[in-house]
Scaffold this active site. Sequence first.
Site, mmCIF file in Angstrom:
data_model
loop_
_atom_site.group_PDB
_atom_site.id
_atom_site.type_symbol
_atom_site.label_atom_id
_atom_site.label_comp_id
_atom_site.label_asym_id
_atom_site.label_seq_id
_atom_site.Cartn_x
_atom_site.Cartn_y
_atom_site.Cartn_z
ATOM 1 N N ASP A 96 0.858 -1.179 0.000
ATOM 2 C CA ASP A 96 0.000 0.000 0.000
ATOM 3 C C ASP A 96 0.899 1.237 0.000
ATOM 4 O O ASP A 96 2.106 1.138 0.166
ATOM 5 C CB ASP A 96 -0.997 -0.023 1.158
ATOM 6 N N SER A 97 0.297 2.392 -0.208
ATOM 7 C CA SER A 97 1.088 3.597 -0.492
ATOM 8 C C SER A 97 1.566 4.316 0.757
ATOM 9 O O SER A 97 2.427 5.177 0.682
ATOM 10 C CB SER A 97 0.240 4.560 -1.313
ATOM 11 N N GLY A 98 0.994 3.992 1.904
ATOM 12 C CA GLY A 98 1.299 4.727 3.130
ATOM 13 C C GLY A 98 0.370 5.917 3.341
ATOM 14 O O GLY A 98 0.385 6.539 4.398
ATOM 15 N N GLY A 99 -0.434 6.221 2.344
ATOM 16 C CA GLY A 99 -1.363 7.357 2.449
ATOM 17 C C GLY A 99 -2.316 7.188 3.616
ATOM 18 O O GLY A 99 -2.502 8.097 4.433
ATOM 19 N N PHE A 100 -2.884 6.001 3.721
ATOM 20 C CA PHE A 100 -3.840 5.744 4.808
ATOM 21 C C PHE A 100 -3.181 5.999 6.171
ATOM 22 O O PHE A 100 -3.773 6.625 7.047
ATOM 23 C CB PHE A 100 -4.350 4.302 4.722
ATOM 24 N N ASP A 168 -2.683 8.266 -1.939
ATOM 25 C CA ASP A 168 -3.989 8.923 -1.919
ATOM 26 C C ASP A 168 -4.338 9.371 -0.514
ATOM 27 O O ASP A 168 -3.670 9.003 0.446
ATOM 28 C CB ASP A 168 -5.076 7.943 -2.399
ATOM 29 N N GLY A 240 -11.184 4.711 0.597
ATOM 30 C CA GLY A 240 -11.995 5.735 1.246
ATOM 31 C C GLY A 240 -13.183 5.151 1.970
ATOM 32 O O GLY A 240 -13.407 3.941 1.981
ATOM 33 N N ASP A 289 -8.283 -7.040 0.986
ATOM 34 C CA ASP A 289 -7.314 -7.170 2.070
ATOM 35 C C ASP A 289 -7.974 -6.643 3.321
ATOM 36 O O ASP A 289 -8.820 -5.751 3.247
ATOM 37 C CB ASP A 289 -6.034 -6.383 1.775
ATOM 38 N N CYS A 331 -13.323 -28.470 10.592
ATOM 39 C CA CYS A 331 -12.289 -27.563 10.082
ATOM 40 C C CYS A 331 -10.958 -28.311 10.020
ATOM 41 O O CYS A 331 -10.581 -29.018 10.952
ATOM 42 C CB CYS A 331 -12.162 -26.333 10.979
ATOM 43 N N CYS A 333 -7.956 -27.031 9.844
ATOM 44 C CA CYS A 333 -6.772 -26.296 10.319
ATOM 45 C C CYS A 333 -6.163 -27.022 11.519
ATOM 46 O O CYS A 333 -6.798 -27.856 12.159
ATOM 47 C CB CYS A 333 -7.143 -24.860 10.684
ATOM 48 N N CYS A 336 -8.058 -26.744 14.920
ATOM 49 C CA CYS A 336 -9.283 -27.544 15.044
ATOM 50 C C CYS A 336 -8.999 -29.043 14.999
ATOM 51 O O CYS A 336 -9.715 -29.837 15.607
ATOM 52 C CB CYS A 336 -10.273 -27.158 13.944
ATOM 53 N N HIS A 362 -6.249 -20.691 12.217
ATOM 54 C CA HIS A 362 -7.659 -21.027 11.990
ATOM 55 C C HIS A 362 -8.359 -19.941 11.168
ATOM 56 O O HIS A 362 -9.014 -20.245 10.165
ATOM 57 C CB HIS A 362 -8.405 -21.232 13.314
HETATM 58 ZN ZN LIG Z 1 -9.972 -24.374 12.325
#
Ligand SMILES: [Zn+2]
Length: 403
Positions: A96-100, A168, A240, A289, A331, A333, A336, A362
Amino acid sequence: MRKDPARLSFEVQARVGDARAGLIRVAHGEVATPAFIPLATKASVRGLSSAEVAGLGYELVLANTFHLHLAPGEASIADRGGLHRFMGWERPIITDSGGFQVFSLAHGGVADEIKGRRGSVAGGAKVEISEQGVAFQSLLDGSNRFLGPEESMRIQAALGSDIALTFDECTPFHADRDYTARSTERTHRWLDRCLARHEREGPDGQAVFGIVQGGVYEDLRRESAERNSAAAVDGIAIGGTLGREKEEMRGVLGFTVPLLPGDAPRHLLGIGEIDDLLAGIGMGIDLFDCAIPTRLARHGTALAPAPEGRFRIDLTKRAYGTDDAPIVEGCACEACRRHTRAYLHYLARNKDLTGTRLLTLHNLHYVERLVRGAREAIAAGDLATYSNAVLNGASPWAAAAAR
Ligand SMILES: [Zn+2]
């Protein structure tokens, strides 16, 4: 838009309604879309190794220009062979640009984030916004810093990301129409400066995404979408404020997404709740993201097929202390497969790093399965059945199996 396969190519492979499944190719490889992008803000997905993130099936991570500029500095990372080598991640990276971050310095969000770790800086940040860019004081060491369009592109070039974002201003939700209009115009002038700098200095193999601003105002969003579509960018992000509530967000996206070119990747910045991901995918967004899955994990909260509880369960609650079930039945993962809610409750209450790691694994597995399921549903020509099953409380794998 620019069409330069040496930087980025995007192929839409299947469509159903407005939704699409496709493939992005950039310097470090391919990304199947729609895709969720875990945050590697400071060059790590907090708690996990890069190999673990790849093992979860992720093909793209997002790193942060602002944080990496402050420490360890882009020159140091460039000297280590670039960000990919520095963090041991061989797949694509978007920065990302760092603007945020520079704009939120004034509001305290990022300041708290940094101060939380360093615990030594008192007072708020000094921030000065001008046409040139944003001057601010580093909260790490008090040094005077400056970030503008050219600096942001220079830093992202040094990091060597596959995709850079233009600099931005992320307009806050309380900004009025006048402020938003003036800010959006400035963001467009910054877009031109970013692209001029990138055109002049490269790097050649790096793609650039423009960012559509304009807040909740349809005419401003339209103007911004047109400005970005006419620019030499390889993809477009939506940034935004999208409003205060989900309804308003869906409305803003509803009139913004159709304004974007159909043959370029679309990235929705900072959105990642389960129902929002499904809604965005349904509207034809390709990339998302968001800090939510990893941040929730650090607070003892797991994603789960629980629509009545915003698709999350708070494992720090007392009731889970004697619960011998896995977080989510079925699940795959590690958390789990091997552990109980009672164990994770105990670890979360103790703020144990193992607990944070297991919940991060998870949550990121859950989101990866959710988005992968949507991708497969689009390819099979029926996204609605899948999305409705998840929204009604099925796990992503159960919804995929029922489709
Ligand atoms: Zn899981």
